[in-house]
Design a protein around this motif. Structure first.
Motif, PDB file in Angstrom:
ATOM      1  N   ASP A  63      30.515  25.863  34.260  1.00 29.29           N
ATOM      2  CA  ASP A  63      29.255  26.135  33.285  1.00 29.29           C
ATOM      3  C   ASP A  63      30.071  26.523  32.032  1.00 29.29           C
ATOM      4  OD1 ASP A  63      27.570  25.286  35.609  1.00 29.29           O
ATOM      5  OD2 ASP A  63      27.616  27.464  36.172  1.00 29.29           O
ATOM      6  N   GLY A  64      30.709  25.963  31.357  1.00 29.91           N
ATOM      7  CA  GLY A  64      31.177  26.248  30.262  1.00 29.91           C
ATOM      8  C   GLY A  64      32.159  27.278  29.912  1.00 29.91           C
ATOM      9  N   TRP A  65      32.617  27.932  31.129  1.00 34.52           N
ATOM     10  CA  TRP A  65      33.589  28.869  31.327  1.00 34.52           C
ATOM     11  C   TRP A  65      35.191  28.376  31.612  1.00 34.52           C
ATOM     12  CZ3 TRP A  65      32.278  33.776  29.927  1.00 34.52           C
ATOM     13  CH2 TRP A  65      31.131  34.181  29.863  1.00 34.52           C
ATOM     14  N   LYS A  66      35.859  28.807  30.861  1.00 35.52           N
ATOM     15  CA  LYS A  66      37.311  28.070  30.893  1.00 35.52           C
ATOM     16  C   LYS A  66      38.397  29.349  31.734  1.00 35.52           C
ATOM     17  CE  LYS A  66      41.315  26.402  28.578  1.00 35.52           C
ATOM     18  NZ  LYS A  66      41.907  26.314  27.115  1.00 35.52           N
ATOM     19  N   LEU A  67      38.855  29.056  32.761  1.00 31.71           N
ATOM     20  CA  LEU A  67      39.650  29.828  33.571  1.00 31.71           C
ATOM     21  C   LEU A  67      41.119  30.218  32.827  1.00 31.71           C
ATOM     22  CD1 LEU A  67      40.363  31.307  36.317  1.00 31.71           C
ATOM     23  CD2 LEU A  67      41.439  29.416  37.016  1.00 31.71           C
ATOM     24  N   VAL A  68      40.927  31.504  32.340  1.00 29.57           N
ATOM     25  CA  VAL A  68      42.215  31.847  31.639  1.00 29.57           C
ATOM     26  C   VAL A  68      43.409  32.664  32.645  1.00 29.57           C
ATOM     27  CG1 VAL A  68      40.936  31.843  29.501  1.00 29.57           C
ATOM     28  CG2 VAL A  68      41.044  33.622  30.874  1.00 29.57           C
ATOM     29  N   PHE A 119      40.513  43.747  31.229  1.00 25.51           N
ATOM     30  CA  PHE A 119      39.256  42.665  31.081  1.00 25.51           C
ATOM     31  C   PHE A 119      38.229  42.960  30.026  1.00 25.51           C
ATOM     32  CE2 PHE A 119      41.017  42.684  35.278  1.00 25.51           C
ATOM     33  CZ  PHE A 119      41.460  41.473  35.348  1.00 25.51           C
ATOM     34  N   HIS A 120      37.832  42.310  29.031  1.00 27.57           N
ATOM     35  CA  HIS A 120      37.026  42.557  27.893  1.00 27.57           C
ATOM     36  C   HIS A 120      36.205  41.428  27.699  1.00 27.57           C
ATOM     37  CE1 HIS A 120      35.943  44.325  23.814  1.00 27.57           C
ATOM     38  NE2 HIS A 120      35.195  44.398  24.427  1.00 27.57           N
ATOM     39  N   GLY A 121      34.931  41.339  27.980  1.00 23.21           N
ATOM     40  CA  GLY A 121      34.087  40.236  27.619  1.00 23.21           C
ATOM     41  C   GLY A 121      34.380  39.195  28.891  1.00 23.21           C
ATOM     42  N   GLY A 122      33.715  38.161  28.919  1.00 22.31           N
ATOM     43  CA  GLY A 122      33.974  36.864  29.724  1.00 22.31           C
ATOM     44  C   GLY A 122      33.357  37.244  31.224  1.00 22.31           C
ATOM     45  N   ARG A 123      33.866  36.479  32.047  1.00 25.25           N
ATOM     46  CA  ARG A 123      33.265  36.294  33.353  1.00 25.25           C
ATOM     47  C   ARG A 123      34.551  36.483  34.325  1.00 25.25           C
ATOM     48  NH1 ARG A 123      28.941  33.312  36.293  1.00 25.25           N
ATOM     49  NH2 ARG A 123      29.671  32.992  38.304  1.00 25.25           N
ATOM     50  N   LEU A 124      33.897  37.472  35.176  1.00 21.30           N
ATOM     51  CA  LEU A 124      35.002  38.007  36.280  1.00 21.30           C
ATOM     52  C   LEU A 124      34.313  37.731  37.721  1.00 21.30           C
ATOM     53  CD1 LEU A 124      37.749  39.401  36.678  1.00 21.30           C
ATOM     54  CD2 LEU A 124      36.604  41.607  36.787  1.00 21.30           C
ATOM     55  N   GLU A 125      35.121  36.865  38.700  1.00 22.13           N
ATOM     56  CA  GLU A 125      34.849  36.503  39.743  1.00 22.13           C
ATOM     57  C   GLU A 125      35.656  36.753  40.931  1.00 22.13           C
ATOM     58  OE1 GLU A 125      32.278  32.199  38.973  1.00 22.13           O
ATOM     59  OE2 GLU A 125      34.358  32.025  39.855  1.00 22.13           O
ATOM     60  N   ILE A 126      34.942  37.421  42.336  1.00 26.22           N
ATOM     61  CA  ILE A 126      36.150  37.823  43.098  1.00 26.22           C
ATOM     62  C   ILE A 126      35.523  37.127  44.404  1.00 26.22           C
ATOM     63  CG2 ILE A 126      36.836  39.591  44.658  1.00 26.22           C
ATOM     64  CD1 ILE A 126      35.562  40.332  40.994  1.00 26.22           C
ATOM     65  N   LYS A 127      36.400  36.501  45.223  1.00 28.18           N
ATOM     66  CA  LYS A 127      35.643  35.925  46.391  1.00 28.18           C
ATOM     67  C   LYS A 127      36.276  36.578  47.558  1.00 28.18           C
ATOM     68  CE  LYS A 127      35.899  31.698  49.266  1.00 28.18           C
ATOM     69  NZ  LYS A 127      36.335  30.255  49.283  1.00 28.18           N
ATOM     70  N   ALA A 187      30.150  38.350  40.968  1.00 27.83           N
ATOM     71  CA  ALA A 187      30.611  37.920  39.553  1.00 27.83           C
ATOM     72  C   ALA A 187      29.670  38.708  38.702  1.00 27.83           C
ATOM     73  CB  ALA A 187      30.385  36.315  39.461  1.00 27.83           C
ATOM     74  N   VAL A 188      30.450  39.152  37.662  1.00 25.47           N
ATOM     75  CA  VAL A 188      29.872  39.666  36.198  1.00 25.47           C
ATOM     76  C   VAL A 188      30.175  38.879  35.248  1.00 25.47           C
ATOM     77  CG1 VAL A 188      31.706  41.392  35.977  1.00 25.47           C
ATOM     78  CG2 VAL A 188      29.150  41.766  35.033  1.00 25.47           C
ATOM     79  N   GLU A 189      29.130  38.558  34.319  1.00 24.04           N
ATOM     80  CA  GLU A 189      29.612  38.227  32.920  1.00 24.04           C
ATOM     81  C   GLU A 189      29.324  39.351  32.053  1.00 24.04           C
ATOM     82  OE1 GLU A 189      27.167  34.643  32.350  1.00 24.04           O
ATOM     83  OE2 GLU A 189      27.899  33.553  33.847  1.00 24.04           O
ATOM     84  N   MET A 190      30.237  39.473  31.042  1.00 29.91           N
ATOM     85  CA  MET A 190      30.336  40.662  30.116  1.00 29.91           C
ATOM     86  C   MET A 190      29.820  40.171  28.711  1.00 29.91           C
ATOM     87  SD  MET A 190      33.432  42.559  32.212  1.00 29.91           S
ATOM     88  CE  MET A 190      34.468  41.397  32.337  1.00 29.91           C
ATOM     89  N   TYR A 191      28.870  40.508  28.141  1.00 28.90           N
ATOM     90  CA  TYR A 191      28.572  40.213  26.808  1.00 28.90           C
ATOM     91  C   TYR A 191      28.677  41.546  25.868  1.00 28.90           C
ATOM     92  CZ  TYR A 191      27.390  35.812  28.955  1.00 28.90           C
ATOM     93  OH  TYR A 191      26.978  34.665  29.719  1.00 28.90           O
ATOM     94  N   ARG A 197      39.285  35.540  39.738  1.00 27.98           N
ATOM     95  CA  ARG A 197      39.397  34.630  38.648  1.00 27.98           C
ATOM     96  C   ARG A 197      38.584  35.170  37.376  1.00 27.98           C
ATOM     97  NH1 ARG A 197      37.735  29.152  42.027  1.00 27.98           N
ATOM     98  NH2 ARG A 197      39.602  29.201  43.044  1.00 27.98           N
ATOM     99  N   TYR A 198      39.275  35.112  36.231  1.00 34.30           N
ATOM    100  CA  TYR A 198      38.807  35.581  35.036  1.00 34.30           C
ATOM    101  C   TYR A 198      38.468  34.172  34.147  1.00 34.30           C
ATOM    102  CZ  TYR A 198      38.373  38.507  30.670  1.00 34.30           C
ATOM    103  OH  TYR A 198      37.949  39.030  29.505  1.00 34.30           O
ATOM    104  N   TYR A 199      37.346  34.239  33.431  1.00 37.37           N
ATOM    105  CA  TYR A 199      36.941  33.092  32.458  1.00 37.37           C
ATOM    106  C   TYR A 199      36.539  33.616  31.092  1.00 37.37           C
ATOM    107  CZ  TYR A 199      36.098  30.738  37.039  1.00 37.37           C
ATOM    108  OH  TYR A 199      36.415  29.892  38.326  1.00 37.37           O
ATOM    109  N   ARG A 200      36.792  32.797  30.213  1.00 42.63           N
ATOM    110  CA  ARG A 200      36.501  33.072  28.607  1.00 42.63           C
ATOM    111  C   ARG A 200      35.562  31.734  28.397  1.00 42.63           C
ATOM    112  NH1 ARG A 200      37.006  38.400  26.917  1.00 42.63           N
ATOM    113  NH2 ARG A 200      37.147  37.358  24.864  1.00 42.63           N
TER     114      ARG A 200
END
Length: 260
Positions: free
Chosen positions: A22-27, A101-109, A187-191, A255-258
């Motif tokens: 969804d527009g997030w790139k895994l970093v 982690f600052h901003g972005g989307r953090l996911e944990i399974k 998951a959380v998205e941080m804006y 996983r951490y996305y920007r």
């Protein structure tokens, strides 16, 4: 033959390309497939401390394992109280001092076993914790589960919610259903102006920055470190039933996305 080589090349490119959603790139990610325990460049064991959540934390190897591509954190009855008098011992890891982690989307399974008094948690605290002591720097709870619940809690804490007790304007948290017998993705998205929480890619709730003259309503636009821990007992979750132990928390990946 050329078509076959093209297909293989294309497949290799796709399989090696950064994952996107969804527009997030895994970093960055950790899938816990390495031998010898969690990567010490990222993770440290959480030490024991006086709050409810940390009072049984231990570096005992019985609380930790790596198997089948999972980090396994356990809560169990202390098998040897001659050197450690705690009734129970629990395992937990964090990225404190190592990975912010600052901003972005953090996911944990993760997959959470149930037990009376079990309190597994996935959460964030300020990376500069000494500069921003709790609750002034904010706390972001991506997942908390109590005992055998079929729901998880997602919550924020700050000076605004804790000291000023302003928990409803805006609402500081929400719950959502989980599959208690299988893996779920938290998951959380941080804006800069909001936090948005998800469970299994379903939006649960958002916590926005609002116009207010009250102190510390949105301290969340800063670097945080991640904690993942298998907690036991406390005022909120209640007492522990030792007959339910040991209990495990299995973490498949982080996983951490920007934004791409």
């Amino acid at each position: 033959m050329l078509k076959h080589l093209f297909f293989l090349s294309f497949f290799f490119f796709i399989s090696c390309a950064p994952k996107q959603t969804d527009g997030w790139k895994l970093v960055w990610e950790d899938d816990f497939n390495q031998a010898g325990g969690p990567d010490t460049a990222t993770w440290s064991k959480i030490p024991r401390w006086h709050p409810d959540w940390a009072k049984y934390m231990s570096d005992n190897e019985a609380c930790y394992d790596m198997a089948d591509g999972n980090l396994i954190l356990r809560g169990l009855v202390n098998p040897d109280r001659s050197s450690d008098t705690a009734t129970y011992i629990t395992g937990g890891v964090y990225t404190k001092f190592k990975r912010p982690f600052h901003g972005g989307r953090l996911e944990i399974k993760a997959k959470l076993e149930g037990a009376t008094g079990a309190w597994p948690a996935i959460w964030l605290k300020p990376f500069e914790e000494e500069k921003y002591p709790w609750p002034s720097g904010g706390e972001i709870d991506i997942m908390e589960r109590l005992s055998y619940d079929s729901i998880a809690y997602q919550t924020v804490h700050s000076n605004y919610t804790h000291h000023l007790n302003l928990k409803k304007d805006p609402p500081q948290g929400s719950t959502a259903p989980i599959d208690p017998d299988n893996y779920n993705v938290y998951a959380v998205e941080m804006y800069p102006d909001s936090l948005v929480f998800f469970i299994n890619n379903i939006r649960n709730f958002a916590y926005p920055r609002i116009e207010t003259d009250k102190e510390g309503q949105f301290p969340f636009d800063r670097p945080y470190y991640l904690l993942i821990d298998m907690q036991l007992g406390g005022v909120w979750v209640g007492g522990v039933d030792s007959l339910d132990l040991p209990v495990e928390m299995k973490v498949d990946w982080v996983r951490y996305y920007r934004k791409d």
